[in-house]
Scaffold this active site. Structure first.
Site, PDB file in Angstrom:
ATOM      1  N   ARG A 102       0.842  -1.202   0.000  1.00  0.00           N
ATOM      2  CA  ARG A 102       0.000   0.000   0.000  1.00  0.00           C
ATOM      3  C   ARG A 102       0.872   1.244   0.000  1.00  0.00           C
ATOM      4  O   ARG A 102       1.862   1.320   0.730  1.00  0.00           O
ATOM      5  CB  ARG A 102      -0.860   0.061   1.265  1.00  0.00           C
ATOM      6  CG  ARG A 102      -1.966  -0.907   1.339  1.00  0.00           C
ATOM      7  CD  ARG A 102      -3.066  -0.541   2.302  1.00  0.00           C
ATOM      8  NE  ARG A 102      -2.747   0.202   3.500  1.00  0.00           N
ATOM      9  CZ  ARG A 102      -3.644   0.649   4.357  1.00  0.00           C
ATOM     10  NH1 ARG A 102      -4.937   0.440   4.121  1.00  0.00           N
ATOM     11  NH2 ARG A 102      -3.318   1.294   5.441  1.00  0.00           N
ATOM     12  N   THR A 106      -1.785   7.295  -0.192  1.00  0.00           N
ATOM     13  CA  THR A 106      -3.061   7.011  -0.872  1.00  0.00           C
ATOM     14  C   THR A 106      -3.711   5.704  -0.412  1.00  0.00           C
ATOM     15  O   THR A 106      -4.905   5.493  -0.657  1.00  0.00           O
ATOM     16  CB  THR A 106      -2.849   6.900  -2.396  1.00  0.00           C
ATOM     17  OG1 THR A 106      -2.002   5.758  -2.640  1.00  0.00           O
ATOM     18  CG2 THR A 106      -2.188   8.146  -2.968  1.00  0.00           C
ATOM     19  N   ASP A 197       0.060  -1.883  12.319  1.00  0.00           N
ATOM     20  CA  ASP A 197       0.594  -2.408  11.056  1.00  0.00           C
ATOM     21  C   ASP A 197       1.080  -3.845  11.284  1.00  0.00           C
ATOM     22  O   ASP A 197       2.057  -4.080  11.988  1.00  0.00           O
ATOM     23  CB  ASP A 197       1.752  -1.519  10.584  1.00  0.00           C
ATOM     24  CG  ASP A 197       2.187  -1.904   9.182  1.00  0.00           C
ATOM     25  OD1 ASP A 197       2.152  -1.042   8.296  1.00  0.00           O
ATOM     26  OD2 ASP A 197       2.555  -3.089   8.963  1.00  0.00           O
ATOM     27  N   ASP A 200       4.733  -4.703  10.267  1.00  0.00           N
ATOM     28  CA  ASP A 200       5.724  -4.111  11.179  1.00  0.00           C
ATOM     29  C   ASP A 200       5.767  -4.858  12.505  1.00  0.00           C
ATOM     30  O   ASP A 200       6.828  -5.068  13.087  1.00  0.00           O
ATOM     31  CB  ASP A 200       5.401  -2.630  11.423  1.00  0.00           C
ATOM     32  CG  ASP A 200       5.752  -1.766  10.224  1.00  0.00           C
ATOM     33  OD1 ASP A 200       6.483  -2.248   9.331  1.00  0.00           O
ATOM     34  OD2 ASP A 200       5.295  -0.608  10.177  1.00  0.00           O
TER      35      ASP A 200
HETATM   36  C1  PRP Z   1      -1.043  -4.444   4.629  1.00  0.00           C
HETATM   37  C2  PRP Z   1      -1.749  -5.758   4.884  1.00  0.00           C
HETATM   38  C3  PRP Z   1      -2.571  -5.920   3.641  1.00  0.00           C
HETATM   39  C4  PRP Z   1      -2.941  -4.506   3.288  1.00  0.00           C
HETATM   40  C5  PRP Z   1      -4.358  -4.257   3.682  1.00  0.00           C
HETATM   41  O1  PRP Z   1       0.035  -4.643   3.787  1.00  0.00           O
HETATM   42  O2  PRP Z   1      -0.891  -6.824   5.091  1.00  0.00           O
HETATM   43  O3  PRP Z   1      -1.873  -6.516   2.572  1.00  0.00           O
HETATM   44  O4  PRP Z   1      -2.058  -3.649   4.051  1.00  0.00           O
HETATM   45  O5  PRP Z   1      -4.768  -3.005   3.318  1.00  0.00           O
HETATM   46  P1  PRP Z   1      -5.877  -2.731   2.217  1.00  0.00           P
HETATM   47  O6  PRP Z   1      -7.015  -3.668   2.526  1.00  0.00           O
HETATM   48  O7  PRP Z   1      -6.221  -1.304   2.454  1.00  0.00           O
HETATM   49  O8  PRP Z   1      -5.299  -2.959   0.875  1.00  0.00           O
HETATM   50  P2  PRP Z   1       1.092  -3.491   3.414  1.00  0.00           P
HETATM   51  O9  PRP Z   1       0.717  -2.877   2.117  1.00  0.00           O
HETATM   52  O10 PRP Z   1       1.288  -2.575   4.576  1.00  0.00           O
HETATM   53  O11 PRP Z   1       2.401  -4.326   3.117  1.00  0.00           O
HETATM   54  P3  PRP Z   1       3.255  -5.314   4.031  1.00  0.00           P
HETATM   55  O12 PRP Z   1       2.441  -6.559   4.231  1.00  0.00           O
HETATM   56  O13 PRP Z   1       4.448  -5.530   3.196  1.00  0.00           O
HETATM   57  O14 PRP Z   1       3.557  -4.620   5.329  1.00  0.00           O
HETATM   58  N1  URA Z   2      -2.489  -2.774   7.072  1.00  0.00           N
HETATM   59  C1  URA Z   2      -2.213  -3.110   8.356  1.00  0.00           C
HETATM   60  O1  URA Z   2      -1.225  -3.807   8.622  1.00  0.00           O
HETATM   61  N2  URA Z   2      -3.027  -2.649   9.318  1.00  0.00           N
HETATM   62  C2  URA Z   2      -4.105  -1.902   9.063  1.00  0.00           C
HETATM   63  O2  URA Z   2      -4.826  -1.515   9.993  1.00  0.00           O
HETATM   64  C3  URA Z   2      -4.377  -1.566   7.713  1.00  0.00           C
HETATM   65  C4  URA Z   2      -3.551  -2.023   6.743  1.00  0.00           C
END
Ligand code: PRP
Ligand code: URA
Length: 207
Positions: A102, A106, A197, A200
């Site tokens: 993400r 945005t 997150d 993280d």
């Molecule tokens: C997080 C999570 C999902 C996404 C959800 O990933 O693991 O994939 O956000 O958000 P959405 O429903 O609004 O699309 P992120 O993009 O932070 O990547 P990561 O898993 O690498 O931390």
């Molecule tokens: N991704 C996450 O890891 N947590 C949230 O709350 C939304 C997106």
């Protein structure tokens, strides 16, 4: 299609510990694996069976074994935390990967990796712990369908009402299995109360 909230007491107990800001990454990873086990058992309860006969120590027994091929696709990176329990329970599962991230401002997911097996005829579990806006899940499931998936379940730890509505609008044929549908998204598109997150917290990558 359906949204199933797994209200098993152990699922809720594990989720509470995941939400707790004091839970360290090592424990967080274990909790994620344990909760995924429960969610995946629910998500696969409709798998087809076929009859077989086995010899017990006492006699012959007509019984049943799994008859349907399974595939699973974790969305990188947080979905990786959900893969191991699926491999443990379903050793024959085919595994694909979708990498999505993400945008910080945005919240729109950008695709950066994809490696999928043929998914025709396989019940496919898409794994991602957080269904926030639903943008990542919708994009990933679009890719699974291009690879031939027809029966798909989205398995997530926490969903938002907005994410559920969005995913159901784009992919009404996909079953959603989650431990909780939370209250809402905040202005940064994080789930509230949520757990922060997920990636993280899994990997200790805080700024
Ligand atoms: C997080 C999570 C999902 C996404 C959800 O990933 O693991 O994939 O956000 O958000 P959405 O429903 O609004 O699309 P992120 O993009 O932070 O990547 P990561 O898993 O690498 O931390
Ligand atoms: N991704 C996450 O890891 N947590 C949230 O709350 C939304 C997106």
């Amino acid at each position: 299609m359906s949204v199933t909230v797994v209200e098993h007491p152990l699922a809720q107990h594990l989720l509470s510990q995941l939400r707790d800001v004091t839970t360290e990454p090592e424990i967080f990873r274990r909790l994620a694996r344990q909760l995924t086990t429960i969610l995946v058992i629910e998500a696969t309860k409709g798998l087809a069976l076929r009859e077989v006969t086995v010899q017990t120590p006492l006699t012959e027994c007509k019984t049943q074994v799994l008859a349907e091929g399974l595939a699973t696709v974790p969305i990188l990176r947080a979905g990786l935390s959900m893969l191991e329990p699926v491999l443990e329970m379903f050793p024959d599962v085919k595994v694909g990967y979708v990498g999505l991230e993400r945008h910080e401002d945005t919240a729109i997911a950008r695709s950066y990796y994809m490696k999928l097996p043929k998914l025709e005829g396989r019940f496919t579990l898409c794994l991602d712990p957080m269904l926030a806006t639903g943008g990542s899940a919708a994009k990933a499931i679009g890719q699974l369908k291009v690879a031939g998936a027809r029966k798909i379940a989205m398995v997530c730890v926490i969903a938002s009402p907005e994410g559920v509505d969005y995913l159901q609008a784009i992919h009404p044929d996909v079953a959603i299995v989650t431990a909780c549908v939370d209250e809402c998204l905040n202005h940064r598109k994080y789930i509230v109360p949520g757990l922060g997150d997920f990636g993280d917290r899994l990997y200790g990558t805080f700024e």
